[in-house]
Structure formats: structure tokens, C-alpha cells
Design a protein around this motif. Structure first.
Motif, PDB file in Angstrom:
ATOM      1  N   ASP A 161      87.667  51.019 -89.483  1.00 16.28           N
ATOM      2  CA  ASP A 161      88.246  52.014 -88.560  1.00 16.28           C
ATOM      3  C   ASP A 161      87.238  52.361 -87.470  1.00 16.28           C
ATOM      4  O   ASP A 161      87.572  52.440 -86.284  1.00 16.28           O
ATOM      5  CB  ASP A 161      88.598  53.319 -89.295  1.00 16.28           C
ATOM      6  CG  ASP A 161      89.701  53.165 -90.323  1.00 16.28           C
ATOM      7  OD1 ASP A 161      90.569  52.288 -90.150  1.00 16.28           O
ATOM      8  OD2 ASP A 161      89.685  53.939 -91.312  1.00 16.28           O
ATOM      9  N   TYR A 198      94.942  55.680 -80.874  1.00 14.69           N
ATOM     10  CA  TYR A 198      94.217  55.084 -82.011  1.00 14.69           C
ATOM     11  C   TYR A 198      94.382  55.977 -83.249  1.00 14.69           C
ATOM     12  O   TYR A 198      94.426  55.489 -84.374  1.00 14.69           O
ATOM     13  CB  TYR A 198      92.735  54.916 -81.668  1.00 14.69           C
ATOM     14  CG  TYR A 198      91.980  54.034 -82.642  1.00 14.69           C
ATOM     15  CD1 TYR A 198      92.076  52.650 -82.572  1.00 14.69           C
ATOM     16  CD2 TYR A 198      91.204  54.592 -83.661  1.00 14.69           C
ATOM     17  CE1 TYR A 198      91.407  51.842 -83.482  1.00 14.69           C
ATOM     18  CE2 TYR A 198      90.529  53.786 -84.571  1.00 14.69           C
ATOM     19  CZ  TYR A 198      90.642  52.415 -84.478  1.00 14.69           C
ATOM     20  OH  TYR A 198      89.980  51.612 -85.381  1.00 14.69           O
ATOM     21  N   LEU A 247      86.977  57.886 -92.021  1.00 15.47           N
ATOM     22  CA  LEU A 247      87.100  56.559 -91.427  1.00 15.47           C
ATOM     23  C   LEU A 247      86.464  55.524 -92.342  1.00 15.47           C
ATOM     24  O   LEU A 247      85.404  55.768 -92.929  1.00 15.47           O
ATOM     25  CB  LEU A 247      86.381  56.505 -90.078  1.00 15.47           C
ATOM     26  CG  LEU A 247      86.863  57.438 -88.963  1.00 15.47           C
ATOM     27  CD1 LEU A 247      86.031  57.211 -87.700  1.00 15.47           C
ATOM     28  CD2 LEU A 247      88.334  57.203 -88.669  1.00 15.47           C
ATOM     29  N   SER A 248      87.084  54.358 -92.437  1.00 14.49           N
ATOM     30  CA  SER A 248      86.429  53.212 -93.068  1.00 14.49           C
ATOM     31  C   SER A 248      85.492  52.589 -92.033  1.00 14.49           C
ATOM     32  O   SER A 248      85.574  52.905 -90.835  1.00 14.49           O
ATOM     33  CB  SER A 248      87.475  52.183 -93.515  1.00 14.49           C
ATOM     34  OG  SER A 248      88.087  51.608 -92.363  1.00 14.49           O
ATOM     35  N   SER A 256      81.429  56.288 -90.473  1.00 16.33           N
ATOM     36  CA  SER A 256      82.211  56.138 -91.699  1.00 16.33           C
ATOM     37  C   SER A 256      81.468  56.735 -92.905  1.00 16.33           C
ATOM     38  O   SER A 256      81.862  56.505 -94.047  1.00 16.33           O
ATOM     39  CB  SER A 256      82.537  54.657 -91.939  1.00 16.33           C
ATOM     40  OG  SER A 256      81.368  53.864 -91.961  1.00 16.33           O
TER      41      SER A 256
END
Ligand code: CMP
Length: 137
Positions: A44, A129, A40-41, A66
Motif C-alpha cells: 500500500d 487512492y 498500510l501494508s 507501514s
């Protein structure tokens, strides 16, 4: 039949317990309907935890989420949302019942190894999501 979104968090992937966490779910009778390992960033993670945006731990939580790969999965079975949360244990591992995932693997209230949707409304937001309907089987 009910579906819930679960995540093996970065502390869980780092400790190499992905399989052990999934085994808890499968051994309790739940089926994996979709699964993938992703990084994940920060954006995100902020989007996923948007509901917690006003909490004091939001920035730290999204940094942590992240900080390394996660495994996101959809679990399905009878009463999946409640039962998966029971298998996970309390948010704070110090308060988690013996034999739960968090009691056995989690480090602290933030690095608590797993996430599980807390309601049907949350599951209905969290599953899409990460997954399209084509990825659920
Ligand atoms: P999760 O079930 O993924 O839902 C929200 C997350 O916020 C929770 O697990 C914890 O990782 C984190 N969290 C909840 N309370 C705290 C807290 N007091 N301090 C830091 N992180 C928290």
C-alpha cells in the motif's frame, strides 16, 4: 473550494497527536470531508509513494509508512493544497517555520508527522487512492 489529501503518519499516531494535527487544519478554516484510521501494508505504501520509487529513501520511507497506523483524510477549503502545506511546514522539521505542525511535532525528515498533496494533479491521484466518491461529504 479545493480538496487535498492529508495523512497523519505513524510517528503522529504513536505520539497521540491526531487530534492536535486535525485541530490545526480545522482552526485554519478547513473542513474534514472524509477520514479514517488504517494500517498500510508495505505494498500500500509503495503504491502511494510510487512517484518516489527512484529516490534513495523509497524503501525506508515505505517501511516507515507501514510501521504503524495512519489517519488519512480529505480536507477541503479555499486554496487547500497550498494552505495545508503551509500549515505543515517544510519537509525537514529542522527547517520548518515556528508554529507549523512539523516544527511542533515531527522528529526528522522521514518521520515528519504529516503528508499533504503537493499539487492539484497529486491530489487527484491521492484522494481516490484512499477514498471512493461515496465517502466524500
Ligand atoms: P511527504 O510530504 O509525505 O512526501 C514524501 C516523503 O518522503 C516526505 O514527506 C518525507 O517523509 C520523505 N522524505 C523526503 N525526503 C527525504 C529524505 N531525504 N530522507 C528520508 N525521507 C525523505
Amino acid at each position: 473550494m479545493e480538496r487535498t489529501l492529508s495523512i497523519v503518519k505513524p510517528d503522529g499516531t504513536k505520539k497521540n497527536v491526531i487530534g492536535k494535527v486535525i485541530d490545526r487544519f480545522e482552526s485554519a478554516g478547513f473542513r474534514v470531508a472524509a477520514m479514517k484510521k488504517i494500517q498500510l501494508s508495505k505494498e500500500d505504501a509503495k503504491g502511494f509513494y510510487f512517484v518516489h520509487r527512484d529516490r534513495p529513501f523509497y524503501d525506508e520511507l515505505t517501511d516507515f509508512m507501514s510501521s504503524g497506523p495512519v489517519v488519512v483524510m480529505v480536507l477541503e477549503g479555499e486554496n487547500a493544497i497550498l494552505k495545508v502545506r503551509e500549515l505543515m511546514g517544510s519537509t525537514n522539521p529542522a527547517e520548518a517555520a515556528p508554529g507549523t505542525i512539523r516544527a511542533d511535532f515531527a522528529s526528522n525528515v522521514q518521520q515528519n508527522t504529516v503528508h499533504g498533496s503537493d499539487s492539484p494533479e497529486s491530489a487527484a491521484i491521492e484522494i481516490p487512492y484512499f477514498f471512493s466518491s461515496l465517502e466524500l461529504c
